[in-house]
Write a protein that holds these residues in place. Structure first.
Motif, PDB file in Angstrom:
ATOM      1  N   CYS A 181      -1.618   1.313 -11.887  1.00 58.66           N
ATOM      2  CA  CYS A 181      -0.241   1.339 -11.412  1.00 58.66           C
ATOM      3  C   CYS A 181      -0.190   0.666 -10.051  1.00 58.66           C
ATOM      4  O   CYS A 181      -1.212   0.283  -9.492  1.00 58.66           O
ATOM      5  CB  CYS A 181       0.278   2.782 -11.336  1.00 58.66           C
ATOM      6  SG  CYS A 181      -0.324   3.683  -9.908  1.00 58.66           S
ATOM      7  N   CYS A 190      -2.867  12.762 -10.656  1.00 58.46           N
ATOM      8  CA  CYS A 190      -1.950  11.929 -11.440  1.00 58.46           C
ATOM      9  C   CYS A 190      -2.300  12.136 -12.898  1.00 58.46           C
ATOM     10  O   CYS A 190      -3.473  12.230 -13.239  1.00 58.46           O
ATOM     11  CB  CYS A 190      -2.144  10.460 -11.040  1.00 58.46           C
ATOM     12  SG  CYS A 190      -1.266   9.295 -12.099  1.00 58.46           S
ATOM     13  N   CYS A 211      -6.911   6.994 -14.074  1.00 60.21           N
ATOM     14  CA  CYS A 211      -7.278   5.698 -14.627  1.00 60.21           C
ATOM     15  C   CYS A 211      -8.753   5.394 -14.478  1.00 60.21           C
ATOM     16  O   CYS A 211      -9.379   5.721 -13.475  1.00 60.21           O
ATOM     17  CB  CYS A 211      -6.487   4.601 -13.915  1.00 60.21           C
ATOM     18  SG  CYS A 211      -4.775   4.584 -14.429  1.00 60.21           S
TER      19      CYS A 211
HETATM   20  S1  SF4 Z   1      -4.144   4.116 -10.722  1.00 63.22           S
HETATM   21 FE1  SF4 Z   1      -2.045   4.887 -10.582  1.00 63.22          FE
HETATM   22  S2  SF4 Z   1      -1.539   5.565 -12.666  1.00 63.22           S
HETATM   23 FE2  SF4 Z   1      -3.747   5.331 -12.539  1.00 63.22          FE
HETATM   24  S3  SF4 Z   1      -4.489   7.392 -12.011  1.00 63.22           S
HETATM   25 FE3  SF4 Z   1      -4.289   6.256 -10.102  1.00 63.22          FE
HETATM   26  S4  SF4 Z   1      -2.261   6.747  -9.347  1.00 63.22           S
HETATM   27 FE4  SF4 Z   1      -2.305   7.340 -11.516  1.00 63.22          FE
END
Ligand code: SF4
Lengths: 240, 777
Positions: B116, B84, B88
């Motif tokens: 997310c 992704c 994060c």
């Molecule tokens: S938490 Fe969601 S936005 Fe953040 S890296 Fe993982 S999949 Fe991507």
């Protein structure tokens, strides 16, 4: 404190619990076979508690008559499909999967039984990695409480030697009631129902599930009976 | 016996509130909450006479049995290791040794305290009752007859098989690895290390996602290196081209909004009207695959208006005059309008606005390069950004991705072949964009055998001398991600053993002989970098690995133990490893300096951001191309069989009436996340989305079940009718549903994109150059 005489239910319960525990913790066809035979032996020795009371038996009589390696291998495959994986299992054998707001492992209900084990001085192997509320651990804990209850019950309160505290019998009974009636009562019947609703459940596993449910229901009923103040002391304790 | 529980059964839908057990009945969880206050527990503890209890599974508890504090939360640092943009930085809250919840790290200005929807569902993943819990062996691939085995038994089986094929073939080229982006934690490159430690093996090399664009940027600029996304807020004009960050890079949207708040115009170019399009000021829906023509039309208009940055194209670039001549001779705005379907006036307007706004930037999405002309299109867009003087500028840039923060030691990856190993003799290229061993391999007498990961099915079928006999799959779900599913099934039939390392029962596991349970991010130490932003995050082990899960490097160590026990010296991988030590070994002085930290422990306080001379890439305008300048004309590109100039390249010829698009959903990353209950609440089943006009022509009503089919195969699913999809397109999101037999790869063939072989070892895949027909089922 009520004085409760030791009923023939205790050895029956112990026999059943041991066999059920071993069955649900099985890792192989050999384990399943051994536990199934042990379960059959309990039945032969003690009879079906339901049949003894004149109600329909909890499982069809007679042991699994086929005893070939292939037969038990098939039972193993089915056992894994139902309870182990690797595919998503229809009947996860963990309390937390049924008792949490959303099905998951290691929920609050897992911590409840962990606290109980800790109170007994026990813990699951690899605590933190192994979900404490796997059915087999709960059955193991039930077996422990059964023994404890029996030990406390057989001693008149006045003669309890150190280190038995005076309230042990009632604590053990209350812990037993919580575990088998309240906690397991909230999930084991649903677990059993779901497993039995799956296609192609082999007879050995269907029988074990039925006996598990019988045991749990009868144990819970017995607890309710002990808790009813108006219960006539002459009424025989429901057979376990 | 048939199921009698009806719609409330475990495979039936759960209620919308989610307050249900696996059987769909309301849970009675509240009943047992008060256990800890029950006085019987105290009484039992006080009794002290419990030593003789007949427990055989439960073990006497020692104080050390509970490794985590029981009172308060413990807080751990984690990182989302998925493929992704956002990578994060996560803060994990643990109580009683259980992950209670996660949130975004506030220290990273990029993550900015939020995850997310997928990230927030992580506790559902770790504690999913569906997780693969034990090593298991399937008696008969696809039979569903699984047996539980110990780790030792599983590894011995694999080790014996490897020794057998080595004996049979005289080398280990019969062993192939397929691995990609399922877990980007750096220590997971230990899987490649495991292969190297066994000898020379076969590797499925390349990358399905973004290779055409990587090569394009390497030809133009000498590297793929994007500006810090956080400087997008300084842009005066933002074109988001073939990306859908409102779904797939939610953390970047705040910079887009900030730019707009400061007066920038936001233009979104996507054949589909996406959530990002809806948030833009201008939304273009060009013909799919016409991006190159559109960019060249804009470039021609910029040239005509005299808005070229003369200083840049003369001092910092080569080949601009040739490019300008190409534009004058071959490109008109009207031609671009005809190709793309975007009116000529609009092309002129946006081109002029883009060229006059300073700085202006284009975010080049991965979707727009998944075409047979994708690399050429990226080069055309690069050229548009470069000729307007936006390369090397804060708030400018042709943003695609970067690997600036990936300078780890790859200790886990770099392992030696056992003495005397033989392997493949021939040319060795890079094994993917992250391959740090590429240089060394070229010098060795033997190498690994490279097969194109994007043609996995065909390559497995074709490989000879020796054929691929054993396939090891980790951090990847080939049946969901590799192309032409039907062919892949045939290819798997040829394999003698398939080992998959997984967390859930995917279609790949169904096609495996042995499955090994692998840790989640909370159960291992590692470190994570992003290919988009510039933050690096430590990933701490927050909980004990659930059930019997092991990390990839622990699995490698155990395999090594068994290999060496059966045949001393047959594997060089260390046999006892500690994942934390191995995480530490990934750090070096360069990483510390880049991040401005003195020790990895500093990352326990929070993620660190690379200290770059500028938020702009190429700010010194020293390009890594052969000429050291921006190359409008790339002779290297020409020597690789492409055009030297960023010329227009035709798209793939349709082979069925409608274009088929299979992009990413908001609720999944490839085949991950979609199987979790929280995601199922939003996305229970797949749909094919089609335009009302197409639906009418085909007599399809909303929610009708339809067949989508092409020469590769077919899928059956329900249709949703929407104006967001153009009239000639069928759109379905790629995903894996645990309860449904749905796979977009039934319909996607393995046609190559134009570029990718230079930097990743194999060309990309023309994922969006696919066609299909639809009919009511
Ligand atoms: S938490 Fe969601 S936005 Fe953040 S890296 Fe993982 S999949 Fe991507």
């Amino acid at each position: 404190m009520d004085h409760i005489s030791l009923t023939p239910g205790t050895p029956r319960d112990a026999c059943l619990l041991r066999a059920l525990r071993d069955l649900f913790s099985a890792r192989s066809a050999r384990d399943i076979r051994a536990a199934s035979l042990a379960l059959d032996a309990c039945r032969t020795r003690f009879g079906c508690s339901r049949a003894v009371r004149g109600t329909p038996p909890c499982a069809p009589p007679g042991a699994d008559s086929i005893d070939s390696p292939g037969h038990w291998r098939d039972a193993e495959y089915a056992f894994n499909r139902l309870f182990v994986g690797p595919m998503a299992v229809p009947a996860p054998p963990y309390a937390s999967a049924w008792l949490e707001r959303e099905p998951r492992l290691m929920g609050e209900s897992t911590m409840d039984v962990r606290n109980l084990y800790h109170a007994l001085g026990y813990a699951v192997p690899d605590e933190g990695a192994t979900p404490d509320d796997h059915l087999s651990f709960e059955l193991d804990a039930a077996l422990a409480l059964l023994t404890l209850r029996e030990a406390a019950d057989t001693l008149p309160p006045s003669s309890a030697p150190e280190p038995f505290p005076p309230a042990l019998a009632s604590d053990a009974q209350e812990a037993w009631r919580w575990l088998v009636a309240e906690h397991m009562g909230a999930w084991v019947p649903r677990f059993v129902q779901h497993a039995l609703a799956e296609p192609d459940v082999p007879p050995a596993i269907a029988r074990a599930l039925a006996m598990l449910l019988c045991w749990q229901e009868d144990a819970a009923a017995a607890c309710a009976h002990r808790h009813t103040p108006s219960a006539n002391a002459d009424t025989p304790t429901p057979s376990l | 016996m048939s199921k009698t529980t009806g719609p409330t059964g475990p495979t039936g839908p759960t209620g919308p509130t989610g307050l249900n057990g696996p059987d769909g009945t309301p849970s009675r969880g509240g009943a047992s909450r008060s256990l800890s206050r029950r006085s019987f527990l105290k009484g039992l503890i006080a009794s002290g006479a419990l030593a003789t209890l007949p427990c055989s599974l439960l073990m006497p508890r020692s104080a050390s049995a509970a490794p985590f504090s029981k009172s308060d939360f413990q807080i751990f640092r984690n990182a989302c290791p998925r493929n992704c943009y956002d990578t994060c930085s996560i803060v994990t809250y643990v109580r009683d040794g259980v992950v209670k919840f996660v949130e975004g790290a506030p220290e990273s200005t990029y993550t900015a305290g939020g995850l997310c929807v997928k990230g927030y569902s992580y506790p559902r993943r770790v504690y999913s009752p569906d997780r693969i819990k034990y090593p298991m062996v399937q008696d008969g691939r696809g039979s569903g007859n699984w047996r539980r085995v110990s780790w030792d038994e599983a590894m011995e089986r694999i080790a014996r098989k490897l020794l057998e094929i080595k004996e049979r073939d005289g080398n280990l080229l019969g062993l192939a690895l397929t691995k990609y982006s399922g877990n980007f934690g750096i220590t997971n490159y230990g899987v490649e290390g495991m292969m190297s430690s066994l000898g020379y093996t076969t590797r499925l090399v390349g990358t399905p996602c973004w290779p055409a664009g990587i090569d394009a940027q390497n030809y133009d600029l000498g590297d793929m290196w994007c500006n810090d996304p956080e400087d997008m807020e300084k842009s005066r004009y933002v074109i988001i081209w073939g990306a859908n960050p409102a779904w797939c890079s939610v953390h970047s949207m705040k910079y887009v909004y900030a730019a707009r708040d400061r007066g920038a115009k936001i233009v979104v170019i996507d054949p589909v009207l996406t959530q990002t399009s809806a948030k833009g000021d201008v939304a273009w829906q060009p013909e799919t695959g016409s991006d190159g023509a559109l960019a060249l039309g804009m470039a021609r208009h910029v040239l005509d208006l005299g808005l070229v940055d003369r200083d840049f194209v003369t001092s910092n670039a080569v080949g601009f005059e040739e490019f300008a001549a190409y534009l004058r001779q071959n490109v008109t705005v009207e031609w671009a309008a005809e190709k793309s379907g975007i009116p000529a006036d609009e092309i002129r307007r946006v081109a002029e606005e883009f060229a006059t706004a300073k700085p202006a930037t284009i975010w080049i999405g991965y979707g727009m390069q998944r075409h047979v002309n994708g690399g050429a299109a990226v080069r055309a867009i690069d050229a548009l950004v470069a000729m307007t003087g936006n390369v090397g500028k804060v708030g400018g840039g042709a943003r695609y991705g970067h690997l600036q923060t990936w300078g780890f030691n790859y200790h886990a990856m770099i392992q030696k072949a056992p003495a005397g190993s033989t392997g493949f003799v021939g040319k060795a290229g890079p094994k993917g964009e992250f391959d740090v061993t590429a240089g060394a391999a070229a010098a060795a007498a033997y190498t690994d055998r490279a097969l194109n990961i994007n043609k996995t099915a065909q390559e497995l079928l074709d490989a000879q001398n020796p054929p691929v006999r054993v396939l090891w799959s980790s951090c990847k779900n080939p049946f969901a991600q590799d192309f032409d599913r039907n062919k892949l099934e045939k290819a798997f039939n040829k394999l003698e053993m398939v080992v998959s390392v997984e967390q859930f029962f995917t279609e790949t596991v169904r096609h495996s002989d042995i499955v090994l349970p692998v840790t989640t991010l909370f159960e291992e130490w590692t470190v994570n970098a992003s290919y988009w932003h510039y933050w690096v995050s430590l990933n701490e082990q927050a909980i004990a690995p659930m059930h019997e899960a092991k990390s990839n490097i622990e699995i490698a160590a155990l395999l090594s133990k068994h290999m060496n026990r059966l045949s001393p010296g047959s594997c060089t991988y260390p046999q006892d490893i500690d994942t934390r030590e191995w995480m530490e070994k990934e750090f070096n002085k360069g990483v510390y300096e880049l991040l401005g930290i003195s020790h990895w422990q500093d990352l326990r306080k929070g993620p660190a951001k690379a200290k770059m001379p500028s938020s702009a890439s190429w700010s010194d305008r020293k390009f890594k191309t052969p000429s050291g300048k921006y190359e409008f004309r790339s002779d290297l590109c020409a020597s690789h069989g492409h055009k030297a100039l960023p010329e227009y390249k035709e798209g793939r010829k349709p082979y069925a009436p409608y274009r088929l698009l299979t992009p990413h959903s908001k609720f999944a990353i490839h085949s991950q996340f979609a199987n979790l209950d929280w995601m199922e609440e939003f996305q229970k089943e797949p749909f094919v989305y089609l335009n009302p006009a197409l639906a009418k022509a085909k007599g399809i009503a909303d929610l009708d079940t339809v067949r989508v089919f092409n020469p590769s195969g077919e899928v059956k699913l329900r249709a949703k009718i929407t104006n967001t999809v153009p009239g000639d397109c069928l759109l379905m999101y790629e995903a894996w549903f645990r309860k449904l037999d749905f796979n977009v790869q039934n319909l996607v063939d393995d046609e190559s994109a134009d570029m990718g072989a230079y930097k990743t070892g194999a060309p990309g895949v023309a994922i969006h150059d696919q066609f299909a027909d639809v009919a009511r089922a």
